[in-house]
Write an enzyme that holds these catalytic residues in place. Structure first.
Site, PDB file in Angstrom:
ATOM      1  N   GLU A 273       0.836  -1.213   0.000  1.00 51.96           N
ATOM      2  CA  GLU A 273       0.000   0.000   0.000  1.00 51.96           C
ATOM      3  C   GLU A 273       0.866   1.257   0.000  1.00 51.96           C
ATOM      4  O   GLU A 273       0.548   2.239  -0.663  1.00 51.96           O
ATOM      5  CB  GLU A 273      -0.946   0.014   1.206  1.00 51.96           C
ATOM      6  CG  GLU A 273      -2.007  -1.062   1.172  1.00 51.96           C
ATOM      7  CD  GLU A 273      -2.789  -1.090  -0.127  1.00 51.96           C
ATOM      8  OE1 GLU A 273      -3.224  -0.024  -0.607  1.00 51.96           O
ATOM      9  OE2 GLU A 273      -2.969  -2.190  -0.693  1.00 51.96           O
ATOM     10  N   TRP A 276       1.657   1.908  -3.394  1.00 56.33           N
ATOM     11  CA  TRP A 276       0.576   2.549  -4.174  1.00 56.33           C
ATOM     12  C   TRP A 276       0.718   4.066  -4.100  1.00 56.33           C
ATOM     13  O   TRP A 276       0.481   4.786  -5.057  1.00 56.33           O
ATOM     14  CB  TRP A 276      -0.810   2.125  -3.656  1.00 56.33           C
ATOM     15  CG  TRP A 276      -1.326   0.875  -4.308  1.00 56.33           C
ATOM     16  CD1 TRP A 276      -1.344  -0.377  -3.772  1.00 56.33           C
ATOM     17  CD2 TRP A 276      -1.909   0.758  -5.632  1.00 56.33           C
ATOM     18  NE1 TRP A 276      -1.890  -1.256  -4.669  1.00 56.33           N
ATOM     19  CE2 TRP A 276      -2.245  -0.590  -5.817  1.00 56.33           C
ATOM     20  CE3 TRP A 276      -2.161   1.658  -6.668  1.00 56.33           C
ATOM     21  CZ2 TRP A 276      -2.844  -1.070  -6.991  1.00 56.33           C
ATOM     22  CZ3 TRP A 276      -2.749   1.186  -7.835  1.00 56.33           C
ATOM     23  CH2 TRP A 276      -3.075  -0.150  -7.993  1.00 56.33           C
ATOM     24  N   TRP A 304     -21.000  11.876 -19.686  1.00 58.07           N
ATOM     25  CA  TRP A 304     -21.341  12.171 -18.287  1.00 58.07           C
ATOM     26  C   TRP A 304     -22.640  12.966 -18.211  1.00 58.07           C
ATOM     27  O   TRP A 304     -22.946  13.763 -19.100  1.00 58.07           O
ATOM     28  CB  TRP A 304     -20.230  12.996 -17.627  1.00 58.07           C
ATOM     29  CG  TRP A 304     -18.920  12.283 -17.569  1.00 58.07           C
ATOM     30  CD1 TRP A 304     -17.783  12.617 -18.239  1.00 58.07           C
ATOM     31  CD2 TRP A 304     -18.615  11.099 -16.825  1.00 58.07           C
ATOM     32  NE1 TRP A 304     -16.785  11.717 -17.951  1.00 58.07           N
ATOM     33  CE2 TRP A 304     -17.266  10.777 -17.085  1.00 58.07           C
ATOM     34  CE3 TRP A 304     -19.349  10.278 -15.956  1.00 58.07           C
ATOM     35  CZ2 TRP A 304     -16.629   9.665 -16.516  1.00 58.07           C
ATOM     36  CZ3 TRP A 304     -18.711   9.186 -15.390  1.00 58.07           C
ATOM     37  CH2 TRP A 304     -17.378   8.887 -15.667  1.00 58.07           C
ATOM     38  N   ASN A 339     -10.735   3.146   3.012  1.00 55.25           N
ATOM     39  CA  ASN A 339     -10.414   2.918   1.598  1.00 55.25           C
ATOM     40  C   ASN A 339     -11.458   2.085   0.866  1.00 55.25           C
ATOM     41  O   ASN A 339     -11.852   2.402  -0.262  1.00 55.25           O
ATOM     42  CB  ASN A 339      -9.038   2.246   1.480  1.00 55.25           C
ATOM     43  CG  ASN A 339      -8.677   1.986   0.027  1.00 55.25           C
ATOM     44  OD1 ASN A 339      -8.571   2.918  -0.764  1.00 55.25           O
ATOM     45  ND2 ASN A 339      -8.528   0.719  -0.338  1.00 55.25           N
ATOM     46  N   TRP A 357     -16.151  11.791 -12.657  1.00 60.11           N
ATOM     47  CA  TRP A 357     -15.216  11.504 -11.556  1.00 60.11           C
ATOM     48  C   TRP A 357     -14.537  12.773 -11.061  1.00 60.11           C
ATOM     49  O   TRP A 357     -14.188  12.886  -9.893  1.00 60.11           O
ATOM     50  CB  TRP A 357     -14.185  10.446 -11.974  1.00 60.11           C
ATOM     51  CG  TRP A 357     -13.338  10.826 -13.149  1.00 60.11           C
ATOM     52  CD1 TRP A 357     -13.588  10.544 -14.455  1.00 60.11           C
ATOM     53  CD2 TRP A 357     -12.103  11.567 -13.141  1.00 60.11           C
ATOM     54  NE1 TRP A 357     -12.590  11.066 -15.256  1.00 60.11           N
ATOM     55  CE2 TRP A 357     -11.668  11.688 -14.483  1.00 60.11           C
ATOM     56  CE3 TRP A 357     -11.315  12.140 -12.139  1.00 60.11           C
ATOM     57  CZ2 TRP A 357     -10.490  12.370 -14.837  1.00 60.11           C
ATOM     58  CZ3 TRP A 357     -10.143  12.806 -12.485  1.00 60.11           C
ATOM     59  CH2 TRP A 357      -9.744  12.909 -13.821  1.00 60.11           C
ATOM     60  N   TRP A 380      -9.522   8.308  -8.129  1.00 59.84           N
ATOM     61  CA  TRP A 380     -10.705   8.696  -8.909  1.00 59.84           C
ATOM     62  C   TRP A 380     -10.625   8.226 -10.353  1.00 59.84           C
ATOM     63  O   TRP A 380     -11.627   7.820 -10.942  1.00 59.84           O
ATOM     64  CB  TRP A 380     -10.947  10.202  -8.807  1.00 59.84           C
ATOM     65  CG  TRP A 380     -11.697  10.491  -7.545  1.00 59.84           C
ATOM     66  CD1 TRP A 380     -11.179  10.947  -6.371  1.00 59.84           C
ATOM     67  CD2 TRP A 380     -13.090  10.251  -7.304  1.00 59.84           C
ATOM     68  NE1 TRP A 380     -12.165  11.021  -5.414  1.00 59.84           N
ATOM     69  CE2 TRP A 380     -13.347  10.604  -5.959  1.00 59.84           C
ATOM     70  CE3 TRP A 380     -14.143   9.773  -8.080  1.00 59.84           C
ATOM     71  CZ2 TRP A 380     -14.617  10.486  -5.396  1.00 59.84           C
ATOM     72  CZ3 TRP A 380     -15.412   9.663  -7.512  1.00 59.84           C
ATOM     73  CH2 TRP A 380     -15.634  10.015  -6.198  1.00 59.84           C
TER      74      TRP A 380
HETATM   75  C1  LIG Z   1     -11.480   7.545  -4.841  1.00 64.59           C
HETATM   76  C2  LIG Z   1     -10.276   7.498  -3.938  1.00 64.59           C
HETATM   77  C3  LIG Z   1      -9.670   8.677  -3.510  1.00 64.59           C
HETATM   78  C4  LIG Z   1      -8.531   8.647  -2.682  1.00 64.59           C
HETATM   79  N1  LIG Z   1      -7.970   9.837  -2.279  1.00 64.59           N
HETATM   80  C5  LIG Z   1      -6.857   9.810  -1.494  1.00 64.59           C
HETATM   81  C6  LIG Z   1      -6.249  11.024  -1.063  1.00 64.59           C
HETATM   82  O1  LIG Z   1      -6.649  12.133  -1.428  1.00 64.59           O
HETATM   83  N2  LIG Z   1      -5.168  10.930  -0.219  1.00 64.59           N
HETATM   84  C7  LIG Z   1      -4.658   9.733   0.171  1.00 64.59           C
HETATM   85  O2  LIG Z   1      -3.680   9.707   0.937  1.00 64.59           O
HETATM   86  N3  LIG Z   1      -5.206   8.578  -0.251  1.00 64.59           N
HETATM   87  C8  LIG Z   1      -6.280   8.571  -1.060  1.00 64.59           C
HETATM   88  N4  LIG Z   1      -6.848   7.382  -1.458  1.00 64.59           N
HETATM   89  C9  LIG Z   1      -6.161   6.121  -1.150  1.00 64.59           C
HETATM   90  C10 LIG Z   1      -6.581   5.434   0.161  1.00 64.59           C
HETATM   91  O3  LIG Z   1      -7.966   5.353   0.255  1.00 64.59           O
HETATM   92  C11 LIG Z   1      -6.026   6.126   1.399  1.00 64.59           C
HETATM   93  O4  LIG Z   1      -4.644   6.342   1.262  1.00 64.59           O
HETATM   94  C12 LIG Z   1      -6.234   5.273   2.661  1.00 64.59           C
HETATM   95  O5  LIG Z   1      -7.603   5.008   2.846  1.00 64.59           O
HETATM   96  C13 LIG Z   1      -5.697   6.020   3.864  1.00 64.59           C
HETATM   97  O6  LIG Z   1      -5.977   5.321   5.030  1.00 64.59           O
HETATM   98  P1  LIG Z   1      -4.815   4.614   5.854  1.00 64.59           P
HETATM   99  O7  LIG Z   1      -3.719   5.580   6.110  1.00 64.59           O
HETATM  100  O8  LIG Z   1      -5.434   3.952   7.022  1.00 64.59           O
HETATM  101  O9  LIG Z   1      -4.301   3.527   4.811  1.00 64.59           O
HETATM  102  P2  LIG Z   1      -3.523   2.172   5.024  1.00 64.59           P
HETATM  103  O10 LIG Z   1      -4.388   1.099   4.487  1.00 64.59           O
HETATM  104  O11 LIG Z   1      -3.036   2.011   6.398  1.00 64.59           O
HETATM  105  O12 LIG Z   1      -2.290   2.316   4.005  1.00 64.59           O
HETATM  106  C14 LIG Z   1      -1.054   2.889   4.421  1.00 64.59           C
HETATM  107  C15 LIG Z   1      -0.690   4.043   3.503  1.00 64.59           C
HETATM  108  O13 LIG Z   1      -0.513   3.572   2.168  1.00 64.59           O
HETATM  109  C16 LIG Z   1      -0.965   4.574   1.247  1.00 64.59           C
HETATM  110  N5  LIG Z   1      -2.090   4.034   0.475  1.00 64.59           N
HETATM  111  C17 LIG Z   1      -2.965   3.076   0.843  1.00 64.59           C
HETATM  112  N6  LIG Z   1      -3.837   2.822  -0.153  1.00 64.59           N
HETATM  113  C18 LIG Z   1      -3.505   3.653  -1.165  1.00 64.59           C
HETATM  114  C19 LIG Z   1      -4.035   3.870  -2.460  1.00 64.59           C
HETATM  115  N7  LIG Z   1      -5.075   3.165  -2.941  1.00 64.59           N
HETATM  116  N8  LIG Z   1      -3.487   4.837  -3.240  1.00 64.59           N
HETATM  117  C20 LIG Z   1      -2.413   5.561  -2.796  1.00 64.59           C
HETATM  118  N9  LIG Z   1      -1.870   5.372  -1.570  1.00 64.59           N
HETATM  119  C21 LIG Z   1      -2.408   4.437  -0.769  1.00 64.59           C
HETATM  120  C22 LIG Z   1      -1.427   5.760   2.075  1.00 64.59           C
HETATM  121  O14 LIG Z   1      -0.363   6.679   2.174  1.00 64.59           O
HETATM  122  C23 LIG Z   1      -1.740   5.119   3.419  1.00 64.59           C
HETATM  123  O15 LIG Z   1      -1.653   6.018   4.487  1.00 64.59           O
HETATM  124  C24 LIG Z   1      -7.992   7.397  -2.289  1.00 64.59           C
HETATM  125  C25 LIG Z   1      -8.611   6.212  -2.718  1.00 64.59           C
HETATM  126  C26 LIG Z   1      -9.739   6.260  -3.529  1.00 64.59           C
HETATM  127  C27 LIG Z   1     -10.377   4.970  -3.967  1.00 64.59           C
END
Ligand SMILES: Cc1cc2nc3c(=O)[nH]c(=O)nc-3n(C[C@H](O)[C@H](O)[C@H](O)COP(=O)(O)OP(=O)(O)OC[C@H]3O[C@@H](n4cnc5c(N)ncnc54)[C@H](O)[C@@H]3O)c2cc1C
Length: 473
Positions: A273, A276, A304, A339, A357, A380
């Site tokens: 993650e 990602w 759209w 997420n 989106w 998105w």
């Molecule tokens: C539509 C959509 C919009 C999003 N917008 C953002 C946003 O503006 N900012 C943001 O930080 N994340 C975004 N995410 C990704 C993800 O949802 C969040 O990073 C995550 O929910 C943060 O919670 P956590 O720190 O507990 O994640 P954890 O599951 O604990 O993951 C650890 C870290 O990994 C990174 N990470 C995890 N999943 C993703 C992912 N899919 N994409 C990129 N990095 C990821 C983040 O830095 C996160 O803090 C988005 C996802 C979607 C589907």
């Protein structure tokens, strides 16, 4: 006046593992820490309300950390280049350091500033404090950037991201006279109308709290992260995203602590993650148009719809689909959304409502404390089916089955949609199918205190697939 180094803080609001700050200490000249509030320089993406709230507290925390080592944090607002020049004049600084950012309008601004100040004879250097792998360091065998996550993650697997560096134990040299600074309140980052109460309940936006969260997560939660991370009612993810976005915790700190522990599925998944996040920056850097334009050209012609009332219903958590409404209300109340639910609500906006989106990305931008141009754009575009590694358009999340699978007891919905709290689990994700003798004792009056579905799922699915077929034609 003796020479000084300006350390320009941006999205690296910490002292340890901060390469620009560490290098400034090593120079053993006076250090002038600076933060410039310049939202107009962020292009179409100045920090939204929720992120500004976090920024206020992160700056306050940085001020406290700097003051412990005897340094002030000078706060200014205005055009970055003009502010830097002012401070160079006022302090006699001959050196400016910062850690890099990667958003399109910011990279351009920074390149211009570097060039201008160097022409004026200053030493200007930038460092990597925000990523494990900067976007230009990862290339395919053919020399191209990546558009798909798995090959990207394989390409970086063998690359060393270094080790986080603690703050060098060199006492900082302080300027004899501190240049004037605005008060933090002058930046007006906190909301004028207090809609932020829930944020204080949900978060402690300090580096110390983020580190505690990371340590606790890595010593317990991470073991079952690969399964719990999909359950929004559980505290199954790290919730580090805002700390990472503002650089209160560096990615090297998070990744190296993660890799130091015993291997296991949860740890592997957590590390993936973090990659990602890296992938998001890679795509944004190489495709700077993607915050507003689909990466896949074909989607420019997607039909759209425009529907202000439905967009508003989605924003306010009033769609009639409980898992969607719970997610949108979690976002509004806490500035964060799980997420799994981000994916569900995004799919609902784009596929069920056929709303663009970009409208969803904009709402998230304004309401997320972790709003991050790279990750938000990636998420998105994924939901829209038009981005890097995107969900195929024909994959349309079913909000009822998503709810039943990932919130089987309905506890997440109960927490954020209190009007449904008394419904039994069997009906919590489909209140419109519940008989009157279940709804009445639970206090649910459909169409009154909770809406009927904005659109029928089957109808929405058929309409979305039809729109896709028209695009293909
Ligand atoms: C539509 C959509 C919009 C999003 N917008 C953002 C946003 O503006 N900012 C943001 O930080 N994340 C975004 N995410 C990704 C993800 O949802 C969040 O990073 C995550 O929910 C943060 O919670 P956590 O720190 O507990 O994640 P954890 O599951 O604990 O993951 C650890 C870290 O990994 C990174 N990470 C995890 N999943 C993703 C992912 N899919 N994409 C990129 N990095 C990821 C983040 O830095 C996160 O803090 C988005 C996802 C979607 C589907």
């Amino acid at each position: 006046m003796s020479a000084a180094t300006i350390v320009w803080f941006r999205q690296d609001l910490r002292l340890p593992d901060n390469p620009a700050f560490a290098e400034a200490l090593r120079l053993r000249k006076a250090i002038l820490p600076l933060y410039i509030h310049a939202p107009d320089e962020e292009g179409a993406w100045p920090p939204g309300g929720a992120a500004s709230w976090w920024l206020h507290h992160a700056l306050k925390d940085l001020q406290a950390a700097l003051s412990e080592v005897g340094l002030p944090l000078v706060l200014r607002e205005g055009t970055s280049l003009a502010v830097l020049r002012e401070l160079i004049d006022e302090s006699g600084a001959d050196t400016v350091f910062w850690n890099r950012r990667y958003e399109p309008s910011v990279t351009k601004r920074d390149a211009d500033i570097k060039e201008d100040l160097r022409k004026e004879g200053l030493t200007v250097r930038s460092f990597n404090g925000s990523l494990l792998y900067e976007p230009w360091t990862v290339r395919s065998g053919a020399g191209r950037s990546y558009r798909v996550y798995t090959p990207f993650s394989k390409a970086v697997a063998g690359l060393d991201f270094g080790t986080p560096e603690p703050t060098p134990s060199i006492p900082p040299v302080v300027l004899p006279q501190t240049p004037r600074s605005l008060d933090l309140a002058d930046l007006r980052l906190l909301p004028a109308i207090s809609w932020d109460k829930g944020f204080y309940d949900a978060w402690t936006p300090t580096r110390h709290a983020g580190l505690l969260r990371l340590e606790r997560f890595l010593s317990a939660g991470v073991q079952s992260y690969h399964t719990d991370r999909d359950l929004p009612a559980e505290d199954g993810t790290s919730r580090l995203s805002p700390y990472l976005h503002f650089g209160q915790i560096g990615p090297r700190e998070a990744a190296s602590r993660c890799l130091r522990g015993n291997p296991g599925k949860g740890r592997d998944t957590f590390y993936k993650e973090l990659l990602w996040r890296e992938f998001g920056y890679h795509v944004l850097y190489h495709h700077p148009e993607t915050p507003t334009e689909p990466l896949q050209d074909a989607y420019r012609a997607f039909p759209w719809r425009t529907d202000e009332a439905q967009l508003r219903a989605w924003q306010k958590g009033w769609t009639g689909y409980p898992i969607v409404d719970a997610g949108m209300r979690q976002l509004w109340q806490t500035g964060w959304m799980h997420n799994r639910v981000r994916m569900v609500v995004a799919s609902f906006l784009v596929k069920h409502l056929l709303l663009p989106w970009q409208a969803g990305a904009r709402w998230f931008w304004d309401t997320l404390v972790d709003a991050d141009l790279a990750s938000n754009t990636l998420g998105w575009q994924w939901a829209g089916g038009c981005g890097a590694d995107a969900a195929p358009y024909f994959r349309i999340f079913n909000p009822m089955t998503q709810g039943a699978k990932f919130d089987p007891e309905g506890n997440y919905v109960r927490r954020f949609v209190p009007e449904l709290a008394k419904l039994p689990a069997a009906h919590i994700h489909t209140p419109w199918e519940a008989p009157a003798d279940v709804l009445r004792p639970a206090g649910v009056d459909l169409g009154e205190n909770y809406p009927r579905p904005l659109i029928d799922h089957k109808e929405a699915r058929a309409r979305a697939l039809d729109a896709l077929a028209r695009l293909k034609d």
